[in-house]
Design a protein around this motif. Structure first.
Motif, mmCIF file in Angstrom:
data_model
loop_
_atom_site.group_PDB
_atom_site.id
_atom_site.type_symbol
_atom_site.label_atom_id
_atom_site.label_comp_id
_atom_site.label_asym_id
_atom_site.label_seq_id
_atom_site.Cartn_x
_atom_site.Cartn_y
_atom_site.Cartn_z
ATOM 1 N N GLN A 1 0.824 -1.199 0.000
ATOM 2 C CA GLN A 1 0.000 0.000 0.000
ATOM 3 C C GLN A 1 0.860 1.252 0.000
ATOM 4 O O GLN A 1 0.558 2.237 -0.672
ATOM 5 N N ALA B 1 -7.261 7.653 -7.484
ATOM 6 C CA ALA B 1 -6.984 8.190 -6.152
ATOM 7 C C ALA B 1 -7.181 9.697 -6.095
ATOM 8 O O ALA B 1 -7.384 10.257 -5.019
ATOM 9 N N SER C 1 -6.861 -3.120 7.546
ATOM 10 C CA SER C 1 -6.815 -2.364 6.301
ATOM 11 C C SER C 1 -8.034 -2.675 5.450
ATOM 12 O O SER C 1 -8.707 -3.694 5.627
ATOM 13 N N TRP D 1 -9.574 -1.828 1.175
ATOM 14 C CA TRP D 1 -9.502 -1.150 -0.116
ATOM 15 C C TRP D 1 -10.849 -1.309 -0.828
ATOM 16 O O TRP D 1 -11.612 -2.239 -0.564
ATOM 17 N N THR E 1 -13.206 -1.283 -4.392
ATOM 18 C CA THR E 1 -13.303 -1.469 -5.847
ATOM 19 C C THR E 1 -14.762 -1.269 -6.254
ATOM 20 O O THR E 1 -15.652 -1.162 -5.408
ATOM 21 N N PRO F 1 -7.930 -1.025 -7.318
ATOM 22 C CA PRO F 1 -8.641 -0.312 -6.241
ATOM 23 C C PRO F 1 -8.676 1.191 -6.508
ATOM 24 O O PRO F 1 -7.707 1.780 -6.996
ATOM 25 N N ALA G 1 -9.447 3.307 -3.958
ATOM 26 C CA ALA G 1 -8.989 3.936 -2.713
ATOM 27 C C ALA G 1 -8.634 2.853 -1.713
ATOM 28 O O ALA G 1 -9.172 1.734 -1.761
ATOM 29 N N ARG G 2 -7.725 3.171 -0.795
ATOM 30 C CA ARG G 2 -7.314 2.234 0.247
ATOM 31 C C ARG G 2 -6.825 3.002 1.464
ATOM 32 O O ARG G 2 -6.395 4.155 1.367
ATOM 33 N N ASN G 3 -6.906 2.345 2.624
ATOM 34 C CA ASN G 3 -6.458 2.972 3.868
ATOM 35 C C ASN G 3 -6.266 1.891 4.918
ATOM 36 O O ASN G 3 -6.677 0.728 4.722
#
Length: 425
Positions: free
Chosen positions: A14, A23, A96, A98, A100, A109, A111-113
């Motif tokens: 990530q 993003a 975590s 993400w 889709t 993806p 977005a991810r965090n």
């Protein structure tokens, strides 16, 4: 250790992954309500936000990674997802997610965090300090005022109601040799001595639980230790404003503010046409480390003014007011000083002139009188008179009586002058 390696690999991917064009259009927020105790449940929530309003709304899928935590429940909506997890042993665990598109799980993806959940084997919570005065409860961090009632309370952090059937015992240590045991999560104290101290609290929770193996009731217990600093300060009791209540336009008014309270003090003052309560920072705010402050102000217009002063030291706040009457300007002080200087100079010149003139007149009045009372002088004078009245010179005969008359009519010297010659008969 496999779950930890997977989590670290996921975090590395990530962090090392380059930012995709998607993003720039989405942002993903993730939060948790930890820390929790072992056996309790934690809630982790993710919310997707659009950075660009022109993006067409769509359904999305949230992909979670939470191992080695145990998933209890999962819910998902169009733009957010919530999971409930628990842990059987303490530690710090990354969670975590993400996002889709709904029908494109293999797509890149958008977005991810990641968030970190803390699990402990002890009771979680925190201590708070509040000051009670006139039935009003106020909090000032770790500070309180001497002479007032201070409430120290414990707030249990139990978002999943894990301790709903537990009974608690609270052991208080006030740091000055005083101990107290209560069944309530709060205690009151009226501290009269100023200074800093540390308050310790030990919380013990007990409850019954049915065993998972032999199905017998057993007593469960958890504890927690908490500490907070308590700073006791003197309340701001009075504000004395020393100075004149009257001044003139363009004159410098000096006032001295004497404060009865424990520094450091936050002083806020404002001069307006009317007295107003000071709120917020809409005033001249200064920090003082003593109990005295000197204020200087010059008024440009005449009228009635009011000085509003607010002082606080972290535990108490006090306001006071001071009326000021500004009169129109009369003779300017500079002109008055100039006028006085000119008057003194004129008087000095007059005194010097009078003294000099008197001294000159005294010098003009000095005369030397030479009186000769000897017989020879009288005979000489008679001979001069006889010889001067002959037919040889009639003019001398006529002039002689005028000289004698002038001598007789001339005023003699004053008595304080000493004669030049002294004769003894």
């Amino acid at each position: 250790m496999r779950w930890l390696l997977c989590a670290l690999l996921l975090l590395r991917l990530q962090l090392g992954h380059s930012r995709s064009p998607a993003a720039e259009l989405y942002s993903l927020e993730i939060t948790n309500n930890g820390p929790i105790t072992t056996g309790a449940q934690a809630t982790v929530q993710a919310r997707l936000r659009m950075k660009n309003e022109n993006v067409t709304s769509n359904w999305y899928h949230f992909n979670w990674v939470y191992a080695p935590l145990i998933l209890i429940e999962k819910s998902e909506q169009q733009f957010n997802s919530i999971i409930n997890v628990t842990g059987e042993f303490p530690g710090t665990f990354p969670v975590s997610v993400w996002v889709t598109h709904k029908h494109c799980w293999l797509c890149r993806p958008i977005a991810r965090n990641v968030t970190v959940l803390q699990i402990t084997e002890f009771i979680t919570g925190n201590l708070t300090i509040a000051q009670i005065e006139d039935s009003t409860v106020t909090t000032h961090g770790s500070s309180s005022s001497t002479g007032t009632v201070t409430r120290i309370s414990f707030s249990l952090h139990d978002p999943s109601h894990y301790f709903k059937s537990a009974s608690f015992v609270y052991n208080w240590d006030f740091g000055d040799g005083v101990y107290q045991i209560t069944k309530e999560p709060f205690v009151y104290c009226n501290c009269s001595s100023m200074g800093n101290r540390t308050v310790h609290l030990k919380v013990v929770a007990e409850w019954e639980q049915v065993g998972s193996i032999i199905h017998e009731r057993e007593i469960m217990q958890k504890t927690g230790d908490f500490t907070t600093a308590l700073e006791l300060l003197d309340a701001v009791k009075s504000i004395d404003i020393v100075g004149s209540r009257e001044t003139h336009v363009m004159e410098n008014l000096n006032l001295s503010l004497h404060i009865n309270g424990t520094p450091p003090l936050a002083l806020c003052w404002l001069i307006k046409s009317e007295c107003i309560p000071l709120e917020g920072d809409k005033c001249h705010l200064v920090e003082i480390s003593g109990s005295c402050y000197n204020l200087s102000h010059t008024f440009r217009d005449a009228g009635q003014y009011c000085l509003s002063v607010r002082v606080e030291n972290g535990v108490t706040m006090l306001q006071t007011y001071h009326g000021i009457k500004v009169q129109p300007a009369g003779i300017h002080p500079a002109f008055f000083v100039l006028l006085c200087t000119a008057l003194v100079s004129a008087m000095l010149v007059l005194v010097l002139y009078t003294t000099f003139r008197s001294h000159k007149q005294q010098k003009d009045l000095v005369e030397v009188a030479d009186f000769d009372f000897s017989p020879l002088a009288d005979e000489h004078r008679s001979n001069n008179s006889k010889s001067g009245c002959g037919p040889v010179c009639c003019r001398s005969c006529f002039l002689q009586p005028s000289k004698e008359a002038a001598w007789e009519s001339h005023e003699l010297l004053h008595s304080f002058y000493k004669p030049v010659k002294m004769y003894t008969l």
